[in-house]
Design an enzyme around this catalytic site. Structure first.
Site, PDB file in Angstrom:
ATOM      1  N   ASP A  50      -4.395  48.478 -57.480  1.00 55.14           N
ATOM      2  CA  ASP A  50      -3.705  47.681 -56.467  1.00 55.14           C
ATOM      3  C   ASP A  50      -2.901  46.592 -57.182  1.00 55.14           C
ATOM      4  O   ASP A  50      -3.477  45.826 -57.969  1.00 55.14           O
ATOM      5  CB  ASP A  50      -4.764  47.049 -55.533  1.00 55.14           C
ATOM      6  CG  ASP A  50      -4.160  46.210 -54.413  1.00 55.14           C
ATOM      7  OD1 ASP A  50      -2.939  46.251 -54.214  1.00 55.14           O
ATOM      8  OD2 ASP A  50      -4.944  45.510 -53.743  1.00 55.14           O
ATOM      9  N   ASP A 101      -6.327  38.183 -46.185  1.00 54.64           N
ATOM     10  CA  ASP A 101      -5.633  39.469 -46.300  1.00 54.64           C
ATOM     11  C   ASP A 101      -6.448  40.555 -45.604  1.00 54.64           C
ATOM     12  O   ASP A 101      -7.628  40.777 -45.944  1.00 54.64           O
ATOM     13  CB  ASP A 101      -5.434  39.852 -47.775  1.00 54.64           C
ATOM     14  CG  ASP A 101      -4.376  39.002 -48.467  1.00 54.64           C
ATOM     15  OD1 ASP A 101      -3.747  38.153 -47.797  1.00 54.64           O
ATOM     16  OD2 ASP A 101      -4.184  39.197 -49.686  1.00 54.64           O
ATOM     17  N   LYS A 137      -0.054  33.566 -51.494  1.00 50.58           N
ATOM     18  CA  LYS A 137       0.455  33.403 -52.866  1.00 50.58           C
ATOM     19  C   LYS A 137      -0.042  32.110 -53.512  1.00 50.58           C
ATOM     20  O   LYS A 137      -0.391  32.090 -54.693  1.00 50.58           O
ATOM     21  CB  LYS A 137       1.984  33.455 -52.854  1.00 50.58           C
ATOM     22  CG  LYS A 137       2.497  34.816 -52.408  1.00 50.58           C
ATOM     23  CD  LYS A 137       3.983  34.952 -52.520  1.00 50.58           C
ATOM     24  CE  LYS A 137       4.480  36.178 -51.767  1.00 50.58           C
ATOM     25  NZ  LYS A 137       3.837  37.439 -52.182  1.00 50.58           N
ATOM     26  N   ASP A 144       1.055  36.952 -58.688  1.00 48.68           N
ATOM     27  CA  ASP A 144       0.353  35.664 -58.566  1.00 48.68           C
ATOM     28  C   ASP A 144      -0.537  35.422 -59.784  1.00 48.68           C
ATOM     29  O   ASP A 144      -0.660  34.282 -60.263  1.00 48.68           O
ATOM     30  CB  ASP A 144      -0.484  35.634 -57.289  1.00 48.68           C
ATOM     31  CG  ASP A 144       0.378  35.777 -56.042  1.00 48.68           C
ATOM     32  OD1 ASP A 144       1.543  35.349 -56.079  1.00 48.68           O
ATOM     33  OD2 ASP A 144      -0.126  36.333 -55.040  1.00 48.68           O
ATOM     34  N   GLY A 168       7.263  44.145 -63.532  1.00 46.26           N
ATOM     35  CA  GLY A 168       6.204  45.099 -63.228  1.00 46.26           C
ATOM     36  C   GLY A 168       5.584  45.704 -64.468  1.00 46.26           C
ATOM     37  O   GLY A 168       5.193  44.990 -65.396  1.00 46.26           O
ATOM     38  N   THR A 183       9.687  38.788 -63.976  1.00 46.31           N
ATOM     39  CA  THR A 183       8.605  39.762 -64.109  1.00 46.31           C
ATOM     40  C   THR A 183       9.169  41.135 -63.722  1.00 46.31           C
ATOM     41  O   THR A 183       9.875  41.262 -62.714  1.00 46.31           O
ATOM     42  CB  THR A 183       7.402  39.399 -63.220  1.00 46.31           C
ATOM     43  OG1 THR A 183       7.822  39.303 -61.856  1.00 46.31           O
ATOM     44  CG2 THR A 183       6.801  38.079 -63.643  1.00 46.31           C
ATOM     45  N   ASN A 227      10.644  37.967 -59.547  1.00 48.46           N
ATOM     46  CA  ASN A 227      10.574  39.398 -59.806  1.00 48.46           C
ATOM     47  C   ASN A 227      11.995  39.959 -59.627  1.00 48.46           C
ATOM     48  O   ASN A 227      12.949  39.200 -59.452  1.00 48.46           O
ATOM     49  CB  ASN A 227       9.524  40.086 -58.927  1.00 48.46           C
ATOM     50  CG  ASN A 227       9.883  40.032 -57.442  1.00 48.46           C
ATOM     51  OD1 ASN A 227      11.027  39.731 -57.065  1.00 48.46           O
ATOM     52  ND2 ASN A 227       8.916  40.315 -56.591  1.00 48.46           N
ATOM     53  N   ASN A 264      -4.030  32.729 -47.171  1.00 50.49           N
ATOM     54  CA  ASN A 264      -4.179  33.710 -46.090  1.00 50.49           C
ATOM     55  C   ASN A 264      -5.520  34.417 -46.195  1.00 50.49           C
ATOM     56  O   ASN A 264      -6.139  34.454 -47.261  1.00 50.49           O
ATOM     57  CB  ASN A 264      -3.105  34.817 -46.214  1.00 50.49           C
ATOM     58  CG  ASN A 264      -1.696  34.300 -46.026  1.00 50.49           C
ATOM     59  OD1 ASN A 264      -1.463  33.382 -45.250  1.00 50.49           O
ATOM     60  ND2 ASN A 264      -0.758  34.898 -46.745  1.00 50.49           N
TER      61      ASN A 264
END
Ligand code: RIB
Length: 328
Positions: free
Chosen positions: A246, A17, A44, A252, A222, A220, A185, A15
């Site tokens: 960010d 972004d 991703k 990813d 965080g 995952t 996640n 993409n």
């Protein structure tokens, strides 16, 4: 990269972004002003490919762009990242994928994906890339492309197949049977298992065992790092405490770094530890790929870390939590 061998092949989305920085994310029906705006390469699949390439792996990307200016720019940017784009197709008459990303002052984000050409990547494209997928040590995919395309990629992969089921969707038994390492996640964990991620690691192990998967699972979590399940207990890999600008692309980065390590024949646990540190480094800059590290930065992060060996926790609090970790 020699034609005979590829370390990592990524089948997925790419993409542009469109990133607006805002003081806070808008409520439904609310308009908020942006304090900054920029455009970055994202998606991703592309992000994961770049993460592995930055860490020194030979990487090829299987994806689809439109025949617009953005598509041409995607191809140029991926080449600049040393990602092989021989299997990146161009679909006439459709736009290249885009994502509208909002990042607030606390580094929380919300993302809307406009799939464009990504939605047209089909098993036909996978058949055309069969030779690549058969000679890659690790094949990685996600769910920003059609499920049937992901299944075809899993079938064509001769090496380790890593699936990141993001955005979260229920997974069929046919696909799960082909996955060597599933990376989820907390939201994806709930969609895959049907249960919110428990605090108790023994319960996590029971829930993952109930899925009767042939492969392993990495969760995952965080700023707390990751959980690794290889068929028995769950091992917690803590994350270092870092400042966060960010978190877009942190997951990813984790997956690209995991693929990097697995393609170097690392075992899953040290690979997850490497990936936790890579992801922690990546969150220091705005944009999904801006902060993705090279190997020296990951090594430096590992070296600063107190936990030389990941600890198997029986379900209690971990050191990262005790230290009041930020996002990682
Ligand atoms: O995982 C982050 C990515 O999700 C962004 O780069 C955006 O393009 C969306 O695909």
């Amino acid at each position: 990269m020699t034609p005979e061998h590829v370390d990592v092949a990524v089948v997925g989305s790419v993409n542009i972004d469109l990133v607006a920085s805002v003081a806070r994310l808008p409520m439904p029906g609310e308009t908020v002003p942006a304090v900054a705006y920029d455009q970055f390469l994202g998606g991703k699949g592309s992000n994961q490919a770049i993460a592995a390439a930055r860490l020194g792996r030979s990487v090829a990307f299987v994806g689809l762009i439109g025949d617009d200016r953005e598509g041409a720019s995607v191809r140029t940017m991926l080449r600049a990242e040393h990602v092989d784009v021989a299997y990146l197709g161009t679909e006439p008459g459709v736009p290249t994928g885009r994502a509208i990303v909002l990042v607030d002052a606390a580094a929380e984000n919300s993302i809307v994906v406009v799939s464009g050409a990504n939605g047209l990547l089909s098993p036909r494209h996978i058949a055309a890339a069969a030779d690549l997928l058969a000679r890659a040590s690790v094949v990685v995919s996600q769910l920003e492309i059609r499920m049937e395309t992901v299944v075809a990629a899993a079938q064509a992969a001769a090496g380790t197949f890593v699936l990141n089921p993001a955005p979260a969707q229920p997974l069929g038994a046919d696909l799960l049977a082909l996955v060597d390492v599933l990376v989820v996640n907390e939201i994806e964990y709930e969609v895959v298992t049907g249960h919110p991620l428990p605090e108790d690691l023994a319960q996590v192990a029971r829930e993952l065992a109930a899925l009767a998967l042939p492969g392993s699972v990495v969760v995952t979590i965080g700023s707390r790092g990751a959980l690794v399940w290889e068929g028995a207990g769950v091992t917690h890999v803590p994350a270092p405490v870092v400042s966060v600008v960010d978190t877009t692309g942190a997951g990813d980065t984790f997956i690209g770094a995991l693929a990097d390590a697995l393609s170097r024949d690392e075992a899953l646990l040290p690979a997850a530890r490497w990936a936790v540190h890579a992801a922690a480094v990546s969150v220091g800059a705005l944009g999904a790929t801006t902060g993705m590290p090279g190997p020296a930065e990951v090594l430096a992060s590992v070296g600063r870390s107190a936990d030389a060996v990941p600890a198997v926790l029986p379900g209690g609090r971990d050191r990262a939590e005790e230290a009041g970790a930020h996002h990682g």
